[in-house]
Design a protein around this motif. Structure first.
Motif: not given
Length: 821
Positions: A647-650, A692-696
């Motif tokens: 469930x990785x973000x863009x 959910x996971x996301x981030x640079x």
């Protein structure tokens, strides 16, 4: 026993007398006072005095009138020996007794007996008393005082008709200063504690001088009381006349079809308007509305709309400022430290503002924005700021607000129109300089009704909010005196123009040791009191709270920690009630936590036990603080398919694709065939797939896990990393470094790789954390590979030593070549 001053001497002989305590009454020698007696012990003492003690009794006043059975400490040391002149039994069981004061006397608490029995054979309080031999004779000063008091008594008798002329005449014949003072005191309406002070004054001249002061004050009060009564009476007569005339006007209006007189109401409103400190422009606007009001019928709908509008304007605190307390930086610091542990930067900023406020007469209210995870005390520190400044506090929750009218108000053309939340709050507190906390400013949303965050631009701009225009008022209102504080969990939800108008102060998560101290100093006492326990009812061992923090909570703040403490208090209260023992002590130890709170919810130390191929420890920032983020890579025979799960973000998916492109561009240096990606399928997975996971900031973690899987070299299990990667292999800076290092420390990580540009942020990380971590700044992916892969014998990059790495494909090629030879 007290010592005697002046000429008052204690009699060497003592006597034992029945004792009766008085409530809010002080008995003086040479005075006759009727009293109603209802307490059983007091009635017994009076009956005994009449039967066995020649009608003598000792009267002493209680310090606390509400005590039914006063102890020795509840009674004054000096009282009066009195004689019972007359006793009359009343039908309700009480008795009316006429006492005559005889002499002052001290009583000995150690020798006396205080009992309050009931029944026929009940005992009564007895006191061993020592009579005071008062000084006699009158000096020239005393004679002057006596004359002055005599003159004042005549005036007192004229203004106070409740005092009988015979009593005034009797007092006017007394020449002894002490006797005169004692006889005047019962006629003065003063507090019993002040009367007791006069009773204890043994110097006759000094006593009469104090009585003279009280007498003059009583004359003045009685005179003022008469004037007030006369004025009130005249006003009542005037009001009655006005009422009669108003009723006549109402009758006339009723005959004419009008219930009320709009002219009278308009005149009253105009008087209120003239008293309001507002600008001439605003006053003129309101006068125009008043002019319209005079021409309307009260029964019309438009009349109600205009009247409500004028009432709103007149109820606002246009220039009504609450006086700030004299700013004392030390006391303000004490208040902030009492309410919150840590949070040094926010506290320092508040103290700076208070310091500047002491140096300038007028200062525009600052706009502070507290940003931090839930439970770290953003709203509560705003309350502490208001308390330290002695200002009113208003909290407005903006979470879910999507209507611009919530901020700016509705236009009066709409049915049910009202001002916005800001104006409504100012009307409620009645001051124009409160502390307003706008909670959850990052949770606002926009729809077809407008964008409330855009409406806040004017409210939170010190250069504009001196003339804030609410749609309902349609007048300029000064908000520059208001101290605005906003709170948010993350800056990403706040539009950049709004961020530009505020001073951002970040409230980071708490360390383990800080949470333990907060639990000891704040949460435990609060919850123990809230659950009806005493501090001695519950005892925590040294490591019990630490284990609650480690194994039962995982958060940046202390909200869940407080819930767990409350759960323990509830279970402790149940044990105390079940055992019916209010003094029971419940001991909370590491061993008893599982019974109290259930099985451990979290693990402490999340790293793998051994170094594994294709498994790398990453660090992530969440709203709850820092978290360890495990990245796994698996290779399978295939045709180059890349699958990303978890469930990785863009942003993270793009980081994974960038990592694969970087590896392909560096295949020669890594010892990989240029077309290696066409022969294997790659599966990248981040566990805890429901979250959910996301981030640079996961770029170098993904790249390291991929290289480890492709080269079959394990990644160090005691190492974690954070940073974004470019296609050229540069490591870019990230945010949330403090929280990520806290997560690494909690996961028992020894080494952390961070972007070199983030090295400056290490000063914000507590020293207790840094001493247990080896933090290594890196600039390129080459440095990351060299430090992260567990490869003691060989270098990973072929271009550094000219030796191929231990890659699986190269080993297979070497085996095939040897077989052919």
């Amino acid at each position: 026993m007290p010592t005697f001053g002046f000429d008052g001497k204690k009699s060497p002989e003592t006597m034992t007398l029945p004792m009766m305590s008085l409530r809010e009454v002080v008995m003086f020698p040479r005075s006759i006072v009727p009293l109603f007696v209802g307490r059983e012990a007091s009635i017994k003492a009076i009956e005994t005095a009449v039967a066995d003690y020649g009608k003598q009794i000792f009267l002493v006043t209680q310090k606390s009138p509400e005590k039914e059975h006063p102890e020795a400490d509840d009674l004054f040391e000096m009282g009066t020996v009195a004689k019972i002149l007359q006793m009359l039994r009343l039908p309700d069981g009480t008795i009316k007794v006429l006492f005559e004061g005889v002499s002052r006397a001290y009583w000995d608490p150690e020798e006396s007996r205080l009992v309050y029995d009931e029944g026929e054979d009940a005992e009564y309080p007895q006191a061993v008393v020592s009579v005071v031999e008062e000084a006699s004779g009158t000096s020239a000063e005393g004679e002057a005082l006596v004359r002055a008091v005599h003159e004042s008594l005549e005036e007192f008798g004229k203004v106070n008709k409740k005092v009988a002329p015979e009593a005034i005449l009797a007092m006017s014949t007394l020449k002894d200063a002490g006797a005169l003072a004692d006889q005047v005191m019962p006629h003065l309406k003063i507090d019993f504690s002040r009367k007791q002070m006069i009773l204890e004054e043994l110097d006759p001249n000094r006593r009469l001088e104090r009585v003279y002061e009280l007498l003059l004050g009583e004359i003045e009060i009685v005179s003022i009381e008469k004037r007030v009564k006369g004025r009130v009476k005249d006003q009542m007569e005037k009001n009655q006349r006005e009422y009669y005339l108003n009723e006549q006007v109402k009758a006339i209006n009723k005959e004419m079809g009008r219930e009320d007189d709009p002219q009278a109401e308009a005149q009253e409103l105009e008087e209120q308007l003239n008293a309001k400190p507002m600008s001439d422009e605003n006053r003129e606007r309101v006068r125009k509305e008043l002019k319209k009001l005079r021409t309307m019928q009260p029964s019309s709908a438009e009349y109600t709309v205009v009247r409500n509008y004028i009432d709103w304007i007149l109820d606002l605190p246009w220039d009504n400022l609450k006086d700030d307390r004299d700013v004392d930086i030390k006391s303000a610091r004490t208040i902030l430290d009492e309410d919150h542990f840590g949070l040094e930067k926010p506290k320092e900023r508040i103290l700076e503002y208070l310091a500047v406020q002491t140096l300038v007469e007028t200062m525009k209210g600052p706009i502070l924005c507290f940003v931090g995870p839930p439970g770290v005390g953003k709203t509560s520190i705003a309350k502490s700021i208001a308390r330290s400044m002695d200002r009113e506090f208003i909290r407005l929750s903006l979470g879910g607000v999507r209507d611009e009218a919530e901020i700016r108000g509705h236009r009066r053309t709409y049915v049910g129109a009202m001002p916005g939340k800001i104006i409504q709050s100012l009307k409620r507190v009645e001051f124009n300089n409160p502390v307003i906390c706008l909670d959850e400013v990052d949770k606002m949303s926009a729809d077809f009704r407008g964008d409330p965050s855009a409406a806040l631009l004017e409210v939170l701009d010190p250069e504009q909010n001196y003339a804030f225009n609410d749609h309902y008022l349609d007048l300029d209102y000064d908000l520059s005196k208001v101290f605005f504080i906003t709170t948010a969990n993350q800056l990403e939800g706040i539009p950049l123009p709004l961020q530009d108008r505020m001073e951002i102060i970040r409230l980071p998560g708490y360390l383990e040791n800080e949470k333990v101290e907060i639990a000891k100093d704040f949460l435990l006492p609060k919850q123990i009191e809230a659950h009806g326990l005493k501090p001695d009812n519950i005892k925590f061992s040294e490591n019990a709270i630490l284990d609650i923090v480690r194994y039962y909570t995982r958060e940046a703040g202390v909200r869940n920690l407080e819930r767990e403490v409350a759960s323990i208090c509830r279970k402790s209260a149940m044990k105390i009630v079940e055992d019916n023992d209010r003094e029971k002590v419940v001991h909370i130890t590491k061993q008893s936590l599982e019974k109290m709170l259930g099985v451990q919810k979290f693990s402490y130390g999340e790293r793998e036990a051994d170094s594994l191929v294709g498994v790398c420890n990453g660090l992530a920032w969440t709203q709850l603080g820092g978290e360890m983020l495990m990245v796994e890579v698996a290779l399978m025979p295939g045709k180059g398919k890349v699958e990303i799960t978890g469930k990785l973000g863009e942003v993270m998916q793009e980081s994974a694709r960038a990592a694969l492109s970087y590896i392909r561009s560096r295949s020669d240096q890594l010892g990989l065939k240029p077309d290696f990606n066409t022969k294997v399928d790659i599966h990248i997975h981040v566990p805890d797939g429901a979250t959910p996971k996301d981030g640079p900031s996961a770029g170098i973690t993904l790249t390291t896990a991929l290289i480890s899987a492709l080269l079959n070299i394990p990644v160090r299990h005691d190492l974690a990393m954070t940073g974004e990667i470019t296609l050229r292999g540069r490591v870019l800076p990230i945010g949330g470094l403090r929280e990520k290092l806290l997560a690494a420390h909690r996961g028992l990580i020894k080494t952390v790789l961070i972007p070199a540009e983030n090295e400056k942020n290490l000063k914000d990380v507590p020293k207790d954390i840094l001493k247990d971590l080896e933090v290594i700044p890196v600039k390129t992916m080459d440095e990351v590979i060299e430090r992260a892969l567990d490869n003691d014998s060989e270098s990973v990059l072929i271009n550094q030593h000219g030796v191929p790495p231990l890659a699986t494909e190269l080993l297979k090629d070497a085996q095939r070549n040897s077989a052919h030879q």
